[in-house]
Scaffold this active site. Structure first.
Site: not given
Length: 734
Positions: A22, A40
């Protein structure tokens, strides 16, 4: 809004959580001037980006992803653009029916190592530092998605400094779930200086690490090593050695660039290297030509090594002989107090025990011999997508395997199912893997042997069961790993597997096409006097070979000191002397005849000693013949060994075996018009045999496949079982 502006949604699947994916996406989007968000969720990572550089973004996703990530797929679709969006954000994780992967534990990265050694850094000398690029993952994770609350680090509240790093998208500890520092993280029970001093004094320490405890002592201290062997009841089985860096290896082992790359990889396995003459005691790996070597992989290891100025250490699994690895502090006090002089603990819980992996680099490339830390639970892609299936392995070197959709997840090494503790570990591993993967299997596949504990476990689960023949599963593991469909000639060579006819098999030639498996050949059987006892006393198989050769009268003189009278009676009358076609027992017969090893101290001991004697292979063209019923008869070779020295016999045995097996397989391929060959089974751990046979068959124009990322031994069997389970479900339409 710009005319060429696009909004693209990307669904990224694979090993993409807990690896800094990320923050990588966040930084990439900002660099390319894109807006949107990343998060996520249960399937992996979901991304939406908006701007005019989406093509460059996708290209960078493929080419620049974090080192620990493994992308299985990226799906993209253009969606409706959003007005007035000005920034790119990282959103909170979304829970649900998780379909993403948890990554294996990874060795400390260069940045963290540099911080740990920097006196001006706030994490200087701290044994538990980590970031998104390294550190514990699988061993500390309860369940997915991979967030701190789902790990054993939930017990440690981050200090303001760590919290600030965790929230900063430009910091490499952004959303690093196990991140911590000396002010807020786990603590060691003993100072590094005291650990080092005790090792210098010749003490044996039990030290808690990443996936369990290690037993540690000075690799130059022969007295300490002998003491460790005696206390652990491990008379001859080799120990691994940890060295500070690859420069420290050259004094005692040969090292090439491929082996160095393996040693320095994030997985940090034990790598089997060829020995040199050195001042390291031979008692570390007695009578073997290879030694297992590993580099430090945790901050704690580096701190100890630094304090000892790089002195090599014997580092072996902390467990009483045959039992599972110790992971809990109170468990260590109970199970290790009679082995270790001192026990070093810390207060971060290990949630699942994971041993060190073992790898060898050969002509096929890296070959995994024991799959554990660093590799587990990395998925193996399958060609079919079915309901979840559980493979329960066999008796020795047990692993389990669980499928989710079109991926198989092989567990870490569990061990031999001959004690209650290991049986509990098998159940513990199943429960943890099922929880991590969020699946419930509909089918349990087990070995054909009705008395294996793994078979009983399968029947205890209350779901449909499926028994598959041991060697069929070995060949199926190769087909699964290499995604092979259609018929193959399969050669399975190992110590024991129950045959379809209820007899002991282990040297088998098959025609395999999915669930269809036809035995088209086997080694000429030998009597196994004493049954299972012959597997640990190679002199018995040597005597059996003499009896079969009509040289019964030599048994007494060759094996003086053993109860030869009783054994000859057993062979004469066929009492407790079942016939076996096992290649493992043929190796034992050769070892017995050559006087290499009369009593084995661990599985594979005698064949490993025999392989270590080989200087150059020799071939006896008269050493074998193929009988009409597909039987490979090697009695002539055994007869010749009776007149050879140990090294000369080892050279002749290996060379003739390679040529004989190649002849056998080539004729079967011609007869059945099949050009693909699958090789599996524990005997192929012998590098001379596996690589020599592969090369010979390839020279004959055949395609040859062996297990490589999955162990060749029974540890890879569970993968073959789930592959066959898939074939059954597809056949039955369930």
């Amino acid at each position: 809004m710009q005319p060429n502006l696009k909004r693209i949604q990307y669904r990224v699947r694979g090993q993409v959580q807990g690896v800094g994916f990320r923050p990588f996406v966040y930084q990439l989007a900002w660099d390319l001037g894109l807006t949107g968000w990343v998060l996520n969720d249960q399937e992996g990572v979901l991304i939406e980006v908006q701007g005019s550089t989406t093509n460059a973004f996708l290209d960078a996703l493929h080419k620049q992803a974090p080192a620990l990530s493994r992308i299985q797929s990226i799906e993209e679709k253009e969606i409706e653009k959003k007005e007035n969006e000005a920034v790119f954000l990282i959103r909170e994780s979304e829970c649900g029916d998780v379909q993403t992967d948890i990554i294996p534990d990874a060795a400390i990265c260069p940045d963290c190592l540099s911080e740990m050694r920097d006196p001006n850094d706030r994490r200087y000398g701290y044994p538990f530092l980590n970031c998104t690029h390294c550190g514990p993952r699988y061993t500390i994770t309860h369940s997915l998605p991979y967030d701190r609350a789902q790990t054993s680090m939930a017990a440690f509240e981050m200090c303001p400094a760590c919290e600030a790093e965790y929230r900063d998208p430009t910091n490499r500890r952004f959303h690093a779930q196990p991140t911590c520092c000396p002010n807020c993280g786990p603590r060691l029970s003993m100072d590094i200086s005291e650990i080092a001093n005790r090792i210098r004094q010749g003490q044996i320490l039990a030290i808690k690490g990443l996936g369990g405890f290690h037993l540690v002592c000075d690799a130059h201290n022969e007295t300490a090593i002998e003491k460790l062997r005696k206390r652990k009841n491990r008379a001859a089985k080799p120990f691994a050695v940890m060295v500070a860096d690859c420069k420290g290896i050259n004094s005692f082992a040969k090292l090439d660039k491929d082996e160095q790359a393996l040693l320095e990889s994030p997985e940090r396995p034990i790598v089997l290297l060829r020995k040199k003459k050195s001042n390291l005691p031979d008692t570390i790996a007695p009578n073997l030509n290879r030694i297992g070597v590993m580099l430090p992989y945790t901050p704690l290891h580096y701190l100890i090594m630094d304090a000892l100025r790089g002195r090599p250490l014997v580092m072996t699994s902390a467990n009483p002989g045959g039992e599972p690895l110790v992971i809990a502090n109170d468990e260590a006090e109970h199970r290790l107090s009679n082995i270790a002089d001192a026990i070093v603990t810390h207060n971060r819980d290990i949630l699942i025990r994971v041993d060190d992996s073992v790898v060898r680099h050969d002509l096929s490339g890296p070959t995994v011999l024991r799959s554990a830390r660093g590799f587990t639970p990395r998925p193996i892609a399958l060609t079919q997508d079915t309901s979840s299936i559980l493979g329960l392995g066999a008796f020795l070197k047990n692993t389990i395997c669980l499928t989710r959709a079109n991926h198989a997840y092989l567990s870490q090494h569990i061990g031999d199912l001959d004690n209650v503790a290991t049986l509990c570990f098998q159940e513990e591993t199943f429960d943890h893997l099922r929880k991590i993967l969020h699946v419930d299997p509909v089918l349990a596949v087990h070995d054909l042997h009705p008395d294996f504990a793994s078979t009983r476990f399968a029947h205890s689960l209350g779901i449909e069961t499926f028994a598959v023949q041991h060697h069929h599963a070995h060949i199926a593991s190769v087909l699964a790993e290499h995604q092979i469909d259609g018929p193959v000639i399969g050669l399975a060579l190992d110590g024991f597997g129950l045959g379809d006819n209820g007899k002991s098999w282990g040297g088998e030639l098959f025609k395999v096409d999915g669930l269809n498996c036809t035995r088209i050949g086997h080694l000429r059987p030998l009597a196994q006097p004493g049954g299972d006892k012959a597997a640990v006393e190679p002199w018995r198989m040597g005597a059996s070979a003499l009896h079969a050769l009509g040289r019964r009268d030599e048994i007494d003189s060759r094996f003086a000191g053993h109860d030869t009278q009783t054994l000859k009676l057993m062979l004469d009358k066929g009492l407790n002397s079942p016939q076996t076609s096992s290649m493992g027992r043929l190796f034992d017969a050769a070892c017995g005849l050559l006087g290499v090893c009369e009593i084995a101290q661990y599985e594979g001991h005698a064949p490993m000693m025999l392989e270590s004697l080989v200087s150059r292979i020799e071939v006896d063209p008269q050493g074998w013949h193929l009988e009409e019923n597909g039987v490979l008869n090697l009695l002539s070779l055994l007869n010749t060994l009776c007149e050879r020295t140990a090294q000369s016999g080892a050279n002749l045995f290996h060379g003739t075996l390679v040529f004989a097996l190649a002849d056998w397989v080539e004729q079967a391929c011609t007869k059945h018009n099949i050009s693909r060959v699958a090789l599996s089974g524990g005997c192929f751990l012998n590098e001379i045999l596996s690589q020599g046979l592969k090369r010979k068959l390839q020279q004959a124009g055949l395609e040859v496949y062996l297990n490589q990322h999955v162990p060749l031994s029974d540890a890879g069997l569970s993968l073959g079982q789930v592959w066959l389970g898939q074939q059954k479900l597809l056949r039955d339409g369930s």
